[in-house]
Structures are given as C-alpha cells and as structure tokens.
Design a protein around this motif. Structure first.
Motif, PDB file in Angstrom:
ATOM      1  N   SER A  10       0.780  -1.137  -0.052  1.00  0.00           N
ATOM      2  CA  SER A  10       0.066   0.063   0.107  1.00  0.00           C
ATOM      3  C   SER A  10       0.955   1.138   0.062  1.00  0.00           C
ATOM      4  CB  SER A  10      -0.893   0.077   1.235  1.00  0.00           C
ATOM      5  OG  SER A  10      -0.338   0.044   2.395  1.00  0.00           O
ATOM      6  N   LEU A  11       1.992   1.188   0.820  1.00  0.00           N
ATOM      7  CA  LEU A  11       2.895   2.436   0.679  1.00  0.00           C
ATOM      8  C   LEU A  11       3.530   2.358  -0.624  1.00  0.00           C
ATOM      9  CD1 LEU A  11       4.494   1.976   4.019  1.00  0.00           C
ATOM     10  CD2 LEU A  11       2.981   3.661   3.637  1.00  0.00           C
ATOM     11  N   ARG A  12       3.839   1.723  -1.207  1.00  0.00           N
ATOM     12  CA  ARG A  12       4.600   1.597  -2.573  1.00  0.00           C
ATOM     13  C   ARG A  12       3.633   2.277  -3.467  1.00  0.00           C
ATOM     14  NH1 ARG A  12       3.895  -1.393  -6.882  1.00  0.00           N
ATOM     15  NH2 ARG A  12       2.975  -3.095  -5.746  1.00  0.00           N
ATOM     16  N   LYS A  13       2.420   1.706  -3.634  1.00  0.00           N
ATOM     17  CA  LYS A  13       1.374   2.226  -4.654  1.00  0.00           C
ATOM     18  C   LYS A  13       0.922   3.668  -4.231  1.00  0.00           C
ATOM     19  CE  LYS A  13      -0.777  -2.331  -6.018  1.00  0.00           C
ATOM     20  NZ  LYS A  13      -2.014  -2.920  -5.919  1.00  0.00           N
ATOM     21  N   ALA A  14       0.988   4.169  -3.018  1.00  0.00           N
ATOM     22  CA  ALA A  14       0.610   5.435  -2.659  1.00  0.00           C
ATOM     23  C   ALA A  14       1.629   6.394  -3.030  1.00  0.00           C
ATOM     24  CB  ALA A  14       0.469   5.572  -1.005  1.00  0.00           C
ATOM     25  N   HIS A  15       2.936   5.941  -3.093  1.00  0.00           N
ATOM     26  CA  HIS A  15       4.082   6.511  -3.629  1.00  0.00           C
ATOM     27  C   HIS A  15       4.340   6.330  -5.184  1.00  0.00           C
ATOM     28  CE1 HIS A  15       4.815   6.799   0.464  1.00  0.00           C
ATOM     29  NE2 HIS A  15       5.669   8.067   0.364  1.00  0.00           N
ATOM     30  N   LYS A  16       3.148   5.736  -5.690  1.00  0.00           N
ATOM     31  CA  LYS A  16       3.248   5.673  -7.192  1.00  0.00           C
ATOM     32  C   LYS A  16       4.609   4.687  -7.714  1.00  0.00           C
ATOM     33  CE  LYS A  16      -0.010   9.105  -8.446  1.00  0.00           C
ATOM     34  NZ  LYS A  16      -0.764   8.903  -7.318  1.00  0.00           N
ATOM     35  N   LEU A  17       5.069   4.025  -6.832  1.00  0.00           N
ATOM     36  CA  LEU A  17       6.295   3.203  -7.139  1.00  0.00           C
ATOM     37  C   LEU A  17       6.042   1.840  -7.834  1.00  0.00           C
ATOM     38  CD1 LEU A  17       8.629   3.819  -4.170  1.00  0.00           C
ATOM     39  CD2 LEU A  17       8.949   4.689  -6.477  1.00  0.00           C
ATOM     40  N   THR A  18       6.387   1.125  -8.804  1.00  0.00           N
ATOM     41  CA  THR A  18       6.557  -0.215  -9.309  1.00  0.00           C
ATOM     42  C   THR A  18       7.405  -1.024  -8.488  1.00  0.00           C
ATOM     43  OG1 THR A  18       8.427   0.035 -10.706  1.00  0.00           O
ATOM     44  CG2 THR A  18       6.214   0.497 -11.593  1.00  0.00           C
ATOM     45  N   GLN A  19       7.084  -2.403  -8.473  1.00  0.00           N
ATOM     46  CA  GLN A  19       7.837  -3.068  -7.625  1.00  0.00           C
ATOM     47  C   GLN A  19       9.200  -3.105  -8.123  1.00  0.00           C
ATOM     48  OE1 GLN A  19       5.937  -6.915  -8.239  1.00  0.00           O
ATOM     49  NE2 GLN A  19       4.615  -6.582  -6.226  1.00  0.00           N
ATOM     50  N   LYS A  20       9.435  -2.982  -9.289  1.00  0.00           N
ATOM     51  CA  LYS A  20      10.747  -2.669  -9.846  1.00  0.00           C
ATOM     52  C   LYS A  20      11.590  -1.542  -9.451  1.00  0.00           C
ATOM     53  CE  LYS A  20      13.665  -2.676 -14.529  1.00  0.00           C
ATOM     54  NZ  LYS A  20      13.402  -2.665 -15.730  1.00  0.00           N
ATOM     55  N   ALA A  21      10.950  -0.637  -9.464  1.00  0.00           N
ATOM     56  CA  ALA A  21      11.593   0.705  -8.928  1.00  0.00           C
ATOM     57  C   ALA A  21      11.837   0.589  -7.412  1.00  0.00           C
ATOM     58  CB  ALA A  21      10.591   1.868  -9.129  1.00  0.00           C
ATOM     59  N   LEU A  22      11.179   0.119  -6.602  1.00  0.00           N
ATOM     60  CA  LEU A  22      11.242  -0.072  -5.482  1.00  0.00           C
ATOM     61  C   LEU A  22      12.505  -1.003  -5.002  1.00  0.00           C
ATOM     62  CD1 LEU A  22      10.384   0.871  -2.373  1.00  0.00           C
ATOM     63  CD2 LEU A  22       8.987  -1.375  -2.320  1.00  0.00           C
ATOM     64  N   ALA A  23      12.573  -2.276  -5.777  1.00  0.00           N
ATOM     65  CA  ALA A  23      13.594  -3.242  -5.607  1.00  0.00           C
ATOM     66  C   ALA A  23      14.868  -2.405  -6.179  1.00  0.00           C
ATOM     67  CB  ALA A  23      13.040  -4.326  -6.716  1.00  0.00           C
ATOM     68  N   GLN A  24      15.157  -1.695  -7.002  1.00  0.00           N
ATOM     69  CA  GLN A  24      16.232  -1.112  -7.495  1.00  0.00           C
ATOM     70  C   GLN A  24      16.672   0.187  -6.391  1.00  0.00           C
ATOM     71  OE1 GLN A  24      15.237   0.446 -11.448  1.00  0.00           O
ATOM     72  NE2 GLN A  24      15.871  -1.151 -12.537  1.00  0.00           N
ATOM     73  N   LYS A  25      15.805   0.641  -5.709  1.00  0.00           N
ATOM     74  CA  LYS A  25      16.230   1.714  -4.711  1.00  0.00           C
ATOM     75  C   LYS A  25      16.806   0.973  -3.519  1.00  0.00           C
ATOM     76  CE  LYS A  25      14.192   5.331  -2.050  1.00  0.00           C
ATOM     77  NZ  LYS A  25      12.877   5.910  -1.625  1.00  0.00           N
ATOM     78  N   TYR A  26      16.531  -0.368  -3.313  1.00  0.00           N
ATOM     79  CA  TYR A  26      16.945  -1.141  -2.155  1.00  0.00           C
ATOM     80  C   TYR A  26      17.794  -2.273  -2.517  1.00  0.00           C
ATOM     81  CZ  TYR A  26      14.343   2.039   0.637  1.00  0.00           C
ATOM     82  OH  TYR A  26      13.551   3.169   1.026  1.00  0.00           O
TER      83      TYR A  26
END
Length: 83
Positions: A10-26
């Motif tokens: 829900s936080l990822r979607k609220a920040h309009k991030l894809t799973q790929k973008a979140l994965a790359q960030k971390y």
C-alpha cells in the motif's frame, strides 16, 4: 509478516512506485519485493524490510502477540461474569 507485506504494497502504490523501482532503490530483485508483498518469500532479512519501511517513514517494532483465546486475566478485566 503478512501484514508488513500488505503495508509495503500500500505504501509503494501510494508513492506511485512499481515493484521494480522499489527493488532497484534497495538493491533487491522485483521478485523479492513481490514475495514480501505476497508473503511468499521463505526467508527475508529483517534489515531489508526495515530499510524499505524506514524509506517510507515507518519503523519496524515488535508488538506483543494477542492470544487467540482470552486469558482469565483478560476476562476478569472486562467483568465477563457481570454480563
């Protein structure tokens, strides 16, 4: 852990991030993020989950587990026998 996955999704979607973008960030794979969100990862390091939560302004904290059945002390507190 399943509630953490729901929260991260829900936080990822609220920040309009894809799973790929979140994965790359971390520094994780998209499959790892998907597994965390869907509670299908067999083992995930707490530091990874903590890093994601911290990035969204949350912290990972232990919370006492609620018993599935009320204890005698719980029943006494709500005056169970007075009902």
């Amino acid at each position: 852990m399943e509630h953490i996955g729901e929260l991260i999704r829900s936080l990822r979607k609220a920040h309009k991030l894809t799973q790929k973008a979140l994965a790359q960030k971390y520094g994780m794979s998209r499959a790892t993020i998907s597994g965390i969100e869907n509670n299908t990862v067999s083992e995930i390091g707490l530091r990874k989950v903590e890093a994601i939560l911290n990035g969204f302004g949350y912290e990972l904290a232990p919370v006492p587990r609620q018993p599935s059945r009320p204890t005698l002390d719980m029943l006494k507190k709500v005056n169970f026998h007075d009902r």
